[in-house]
Design a protein around this motif. Structure first.
Motif, short mmCIF file in Angstrom:
data_model
loop_
_atom_site.label_atom_id
_atom_site.label_comp_id
_atom_site.label_asym_id
_atom_site.label_seq_id
_atom_site.Cartn_x
_atom_site.Cartn_y
_atom_site.Cartn_z
N TRP A 119 -2.94 3.92 4.74
CA TRP A 119 -3.57 2.61 4.62
C TRP A 119 -2.86 1.67 3.67
CZ3 TRP A 119 -6.80 1.51 8.26
CH2 TRP A 119 -7.55 2.52 8.86
N GLU A 176 -3.69 -1.08 1.17
CA GLU A 176 -4.87 -1.49 0.40
C GLU A 176 -4.67 -2.86 -0.25
OE1 GLU A 176 -7.61 0.06 0.71
OE2 GLU A 176 -7.03 2.05 1.38
N VAL A 202 -11.60 -4.37 5.74
CA VAL A 202 -12.23 -3.17 5.21
C VAL A 202 -13.66 -3.43 4.76
CG1 VAL A 202 -12.09 -1.35 3.46
CG2 VAL A 202 -9.99 -2.31 4.43
N HIS A 213 -12.55 5.79 6.56
CA HIS A 213 -12.05 4.48 6.08
C HIS A 213 -12.54 3.44 7.07
CE1 HIS A 213 -9.19 1.51 4.48
NE2 HIS A 213 -8.97 2.36 3.48
N GLY A 220 -9.37 -1.50 8.36
CA GLY A 220 -8.23 -1.67 7.47
C GLY A 220 -6.93 -1.89 8.21
N THR A 221 -5.90 -2.19 7.43
CA THR A 221 -4.57 -2.40 7.98
C THR A 221 -3.72 -1.18 7.60
OG1 THR A 221 -3.82 -3.65 6.04
CG2 THR A 221 -4.74 -4.91 7.86
N PRO A 222 -3.17 -0.51 8.60
CA PRO A 222 -2.40 0.70 8.32
C PRO A 222 -0.92 0.43 8.09
CG PRO A 222 -2.72 0.50 10.67
CD PRO A 222 -3.43 -0.67 10.03
#
Length: 171
Positions: A14, A16, A25, A57, A60-62
């Protein structure tokens, strides 16, 4: 219950960043009640692997954002996974899914779960078209510019996650 991803390390998976946390998120782990509510609203049951993933999770952006397919010259890329339940987020699942189906006239044959860097011109979805009761949907990339053509990227959501890689161009 055995964890589907027990043998998979999400270390480094991820991003963050402030943007990811602000737009994708949700700080809340989705409850079983919320998951059932979203399933009922959208008319599809999530695969167990998707539920487990979102409980680990919630959106989100991986960093692991590319899928390399044999027949494709370039990888298919993901910008982010939509969160479950937090409608204050720009990229919540229900809001994003409805925007694609109602606003952009994407096929209503499944659930749109993540977007791409194309700003809405292609999306990733759990595709229930042709699924029999109890079957898990395939994960497909839907290309708006290509008359909403679907490209199968994985037979299951678990396989989809396991196929994601860091962009090889960034190595």
């Amino acid at each position: 219950m055995t964890s589907i991803f027990a043998d998979y390390s999400f270390e480094g998976f991820w991003d963050e960043s402030d943007y990811a946390l602000r737009a994708y998120v949700s700080a809340q782990t989705p409850s079983d009640k919320l998951i059932k509510q979203i399933e009922d609203e959208l008319g599809y049951k999530f695969p167990a692997s998707y539920i487990e993933f979102m409980k680990l999770h919630n959106g989100g952006t991986p960093h692991y954002n590319c899928i390399y397919l044999e027949d494709e010259e370039y990888p298919l890329q993901i910008t982010g996974f939509f969160c479950l339940g937090d409608e204050s987020k720009t990229y919540s699942l229900v809001r994003s899914h409805n925007r694609m189906v109602i606003g952009w006239e994407y096929p209503a044959t499944g659930i749109y779960i993540c977007d791409s860097p194309s700003a809405g011109h292609d999306m990733f979805m759990l595709d229930y078209e042709g699924c029999e009761a109890g079957e898990e949907p395939q994960v497909v990339n839907v290309d708006q510019e290509g008359d909403y053509e679907k490209i199968v990227v994985a037979q299951t959501f678990e396989e989809f996650i396991r196929k994601l890689e860091v962009d090889r161009g960034d190595e």
